[in-house]
Design an enzyme around this catalytic site. Structure first.
Site, PDB file in Angstrom:
ATOM      1  N   HIS A 140       0.814  -1.208   0.000  1.00 44.53           N
ATOM      2  CA  HIS A 140       0.000   0.000   0.000  1.00 44.53           C
ATOM      3  C   HIS A 140       0.853   1.266   0.000  1.00 44.53           C
ATOM      4  CE1 HIS A 140      -1.986   3.310   2.230  1.00 44.53           C
ATOM      5  NE2 HIS A 140      -2.956   3.040   1.387  1.00 44.53           N
ATOM      6  N   GLU A 166      43.899  -0.587 -24.546  1.00 45.95           N
ATOM      7  CA  GLU A 166      44.306   0.230 -23.399  1.00 45.95           C
ATOM      8  C   GLU A 166      45.789   0.075 -23.065  1.00 45.95           C
ATOM      9  OE1 GLU A 166      41.940  -1.057 -20.072  1.00 45.95           O
ATOM     10  OE2 GLU A 166      42.194  -3.172 -20.582  1.00 45.95           O
ATOM     11  N   CYS A 177      35.425   3.861 -24.129  1.00 45.50           N
ATOM     12  CA  CYS A 177      34.567   3.752 -22.942  1.00 45.50           C
ATOM     13  C   CYS A 177      35.258   4.325 -21.711  1.00 45.50           C
ATOM     14  CB  CYS A 177      34.178   2.292 -22.694  1.00 45.50           C
ATOM     15  SG  CYS A 177      35.583   1.191 -22.393  1.00 45.50           S
TER      16      CYS A 177
END
Length: 805
Positions: free
Chosen positions: A423, A683, A754
């Site tokens: 609720h 990288e 990225c």
């Protein structure tokens, strides 16, 4: 045929003015969906004409008009007094004799189907409920386990009276409904013996983000009233619709709730149900099986499709279900259109962000995505509502439907108990108030008048901070975002944020990090699971036994947890590509995982140590890597999320890359099979200088600007003393990136980036666009501004004509 009674199979959703939303929906499903195998317990409707008869024969219609004409919803005492008087008028009038005769005749007819004096649920069904912008859910009463004629008539009278609860009166005033224009019908439905089984609620969307491609199921032992009212923290399951319909088994997430209480039958008379304690070992287990979850999800999708076609608009559904403990079957006991996201404008993204984080003092399940701050007002009962002030934070064990008039005045809501379909959660979503449920101890920890900040903007976990903290609200308009030739993607680490991030106008996920999932969800070192019998740390052993005790094996625990995290990200962006980077912890980070110190050597410089690709094929780690592969294979093959691509980090040599590809193949992840692409991080200087050779074995590249900068410049990026030398914009670094982009594109391989630099530096983004990089993957908070920057840069280069999506 009586004008006061209609059987479910005699009504449809066209009959809402006659039988109310709940009864009309039950009739629609009974008539139209039984042939699809969806089970709905039978029953009958008591029409709105019966309610009118009660008012007229009892001579109370004008009394009610006069009484309610002067009600002040903001005066709690006045509202309580007049609501009680209105209910007394209804009960004093009683059920007219003609109506009572018809109700009992229908009940006797139901007895022929289910046996003498069947137990039934008596549910209110308002003629204005379940509308697109007004659910009326929980506004009136339902009565469970009603048996016998006297009990049935009394329950019906109480149902009619519940049209005038405090919450119902306040809700009608808020929604602009005239009190006398809303009538009450009643659904009388055969009870499902879920008191001996389980029950819960289904939404055919994610309730916090509005993401439409999932089914959310909550479940607890016993009658479903505990889940709806928020008396228990239920189990939760999230299932992905698109691949479910393709025949896969895509249960994205499973969460065990505490489920401390079970509502069961307790005889008859004034008290028909009661709550009993659930044994601790049952609390820790799921209340339904994966097979039940998938079956309920299939039904939910069918119901959603049917209603969308029937209503002529796409509509998500709010469904109640039950599992009978006697026959073991599943049943749908209610279905209605969802109201919060059905009427909202999803072409904007509203985001909240704390400017500074303070001391976290409590956590639970976040409801919504907002932040609110105010002074604590602990409420234990209705009598304390008069002390509530606008802007207070409502703190309670659980909210009561009668508290709704003050809930909309709160800055935030915090409860001890409840799940995402209780609720408090439903109401707070509808009124737009941030809410944290299931904290277990809010009423003990938070003190009256204490200043706090309630944050639901940090994913699935809602956090309560001490003090009033500053926060920002941002509204992003997605209507006029330009398209770009350079693909813009987003970096994602936390699966809890994936459904929200999927709203961004991006081409997919350029970097999905496994590390967050392993550290926060799995928590255990892979080798502490594969080599558990060799683990000497007794404290770690005890914790691992506790974490894994409900899984078939300790390794299954790792696989399922990792698969759930990855699949949630993949599903959020499906069918857009999601590039998952294989685990890239350093040795010191692995050592911090539970049981990890025994399996990790101490390294002076972990940044260039035993990390990335070198781990995957090493005898010292490859059994741990096999678990990772098993999780990824499960995501792609069992869940059908073939938009997942893999990316190998820190791959020093081409020979090493070949070893990793072979190791992946040994573990069922064969390059090219079922469209599987394997990328590599660019990288290392070796990746740049040998770009041609790496392009022969990998499908694409993603530049990791952080590590590339570190290794081109010889700067340890963890060394604060060298921080001023670390700069991705250094000419040596940008020259390396130029070489990498040109080399990859020459060999027909996609190349993106990225790393952090495009999110931090606009000039770096402009440089990448000039180099015609294929894609740029960004932190979520910089996506929109970077798209606009890229569009301007491309327009100047005449690369593409600027248009809008």
């Amino acid at each position: 045929m009586s004008k006061f009674i209609r059987w479910f199979n005699e009504v449809s959703i066209d009959d809402i003015p006659l039988v109310g939303g709940k009864s009309a929906s039950l009739g629609e499903m009974t008539r139209e969906m039984a042939s699809s195998g969806i089970s709905v317990p039978n029953g009958f409707c008591i029409t709105a004409d019966a309610y009118s008869l009660l008012l007229d024969e009892g001579g109370i219609r004008q009394k009610l008009v006069k009484l309610l004409g002067s009600v002040n919803k903001n005066d709690i005492d006045d509202l309580n007094k007049k609501a009680l008087e209105a209910r007394s008028l209804i009960k004093g009038a009683g059920i007219p004799d003609a109506l009572a005769k018809d109700i009992l005749a229908a009940y006797q007819q139901l007895s022929k189907e289910y046996g003498e004096t069947p137990d039934v649920a008596v549910r209110s069904s308002a003629t204005a409920e379940d509308l697109p912008d007004a659910s009326f859910a929980g506004q009136q009463e339902s009565f469970l386990n009603i048996r016998g004629e006297a009990e049935l008539l009394n329950a019906c009278l109480n149902c009619f009276a519940s049209l005038f609860t405090e919450r119902a009166i306040s809700y009608r005033l808020d929604k602009g409904f005239d009190h006398m224009s809303v009538k009450l019908a009643i659904a009388v439905q055969k009870m499902v013996r879920s008191d001996r089984g389980a029950a819960g609620v289904i939404f055919t969307l994610d309730t916090e983000s509005g993401f439409r491609d999932v089914v959310l199921i909550t479940s607890a032992y016993g009658l479903g009233e505990n889940v709806v009212a928020g008396r228990v923290d239920p189990d939760e399951f999230i299932v992905f619709k698109p691949t479910l319909e393709q025949g896969f088994k895509p249960i994205l997430r499973r969460k065990v709730g505490t489920k401390r209480l079970q509502m069961i039958y307790s005889g008859h008379g004034s008290r028909t149900t009661k709550n009993i304690d659930v044994a601790p070992e049952r609390q820790e287990r799921f209340s339904i099986s994966d097979e039940d979850v998938l079956k309920l999800s299939e039904w939910a999708v069918q119901i959603e499709k049917y209603y969308s076609e029937r209503l002529g608009r796409s509509t998500a559904m709010d469904i109640e279900w039950a599992k009978d403990g006697d026959d073991g079957k599943l049943y749908i006991v209610q279905a209605r259109p969802e109201t919060v996201y059905s009427s909202s404008n999803r072409r904007t993204i509203e985001s909240y962000r704390l400017e500074n984080k303070g001391k976290a003092i409590l956590s639970g399940r976040s409801i919504g995505e907002k932040i609110g701050a105010g002074c604590v007002r602990v409420i234990h009962s209705m009598h304390e509502l008069v002390d509530f002030k606008d802007g207070d934070v409502l703190v309670a064990d659980m909210t009561d439907p009668d508290w709704e008039p003050i809930m909309k005045r709160a800055a935030a809501i915090v409860t001890n108990r409840g799940g995402r379909t209780c609720h408090a959660a439903i109401v707070s979503r509808e009124i737009g108030v941030p809410c944290v449920v299931g904290t277990q101890r809010a009423t003990d920890v938070l003190k009256q008048g204490q200043a706090i900040t309630v944050s639901c903007a940090e994913g699935d976990t809602g956090i309560v901070y001490d003090g009033k903290l500053s926060f920002q609200k941002q509204i992003l308009d997605l209507e006029n975002i330009p398209s770009t030739a350079t693909q813009v993607m987003v970096n994602v680490g936390n699966p809890d944020q994936a459904f929200n991030l999927a709203k961004l106008p991006v081409a997919g996920v350029g970097l999905a990090r496994e590390e967050f999932i392993i550290a926060n969800e799995v928590k255990v070192h892979p080798l502490a699971l594969t080599r558990f019998d060799k683990l000497t740390d007794e404290h770690a052993r005890e914790q691992i036994v506790e974490l894994t005790k409900h899984y078939p094996s300790k390794t299954d625990y790792f696989v399922q947890k990792l698969a759930e995290g990855i699949s949630t990200i993949a599903a959020a962006f499906y069918p857009r590509p999601v590039i998952v980077r294989l685990s890239d912890f350093k040795t010191n980070e692995y050592a911090n995982l539970l049981g990890g110190r025994q399996f990790e050597n101490s390294e002076d410089n972990p940044m260039i140590g035993f990390r990335g690709a070198s781990r995957y094929y090493s005898p010292d780690y490859k059994d741990g890597f096999a678990l990772e592969c098993k999780a990824l294979k499960q995501v792609r093959e069992q869940m059908g999320l073939t938009n997942v691509k893999l990316m190998v980090p820190f791959c020093r040599t081409v020979t090493e890359g070949k070893k990793v590809i072979r190791e992946l193949s040994k573990n069922g992840l064969e390059q090219g099979a079922n469209g599987l692409e394997i990328y590599v991080m660019c990288e290392l200087p070796s990746n740049v200088l040998a770009i041609d050779e790496f392009a022969e074995i990998f499908d694409g590249f993603s530049i990791g600007s952080n590590d590339l900068t570190q290794l081109v410049l010889g700067v340890d990026r963890d060394n604060e003393g060298l921080a001023e030398l670390f700069d991705e914009r250094n000419p040596a670094v940008t020259r390396a990136i130029e070489i990498a982009i040109a080399g990859a594109q020459k060999r027909g391989r996609k190349i993106g980036i990225c790393g952090q630099a495009p999110s931090d530096y606009p000039e770096f983004t402009r440089f990448l666009v000039k180099q015609k990089i294929d894609s740029i993957s960004l932190n979520e908070d910089t996506v929109i501004k970077t798209i606009l920057l890229i569009a301007r840069e491309e327009a100047q280069d005449s690369r593409i004509p600027v248009s809008t999506k």
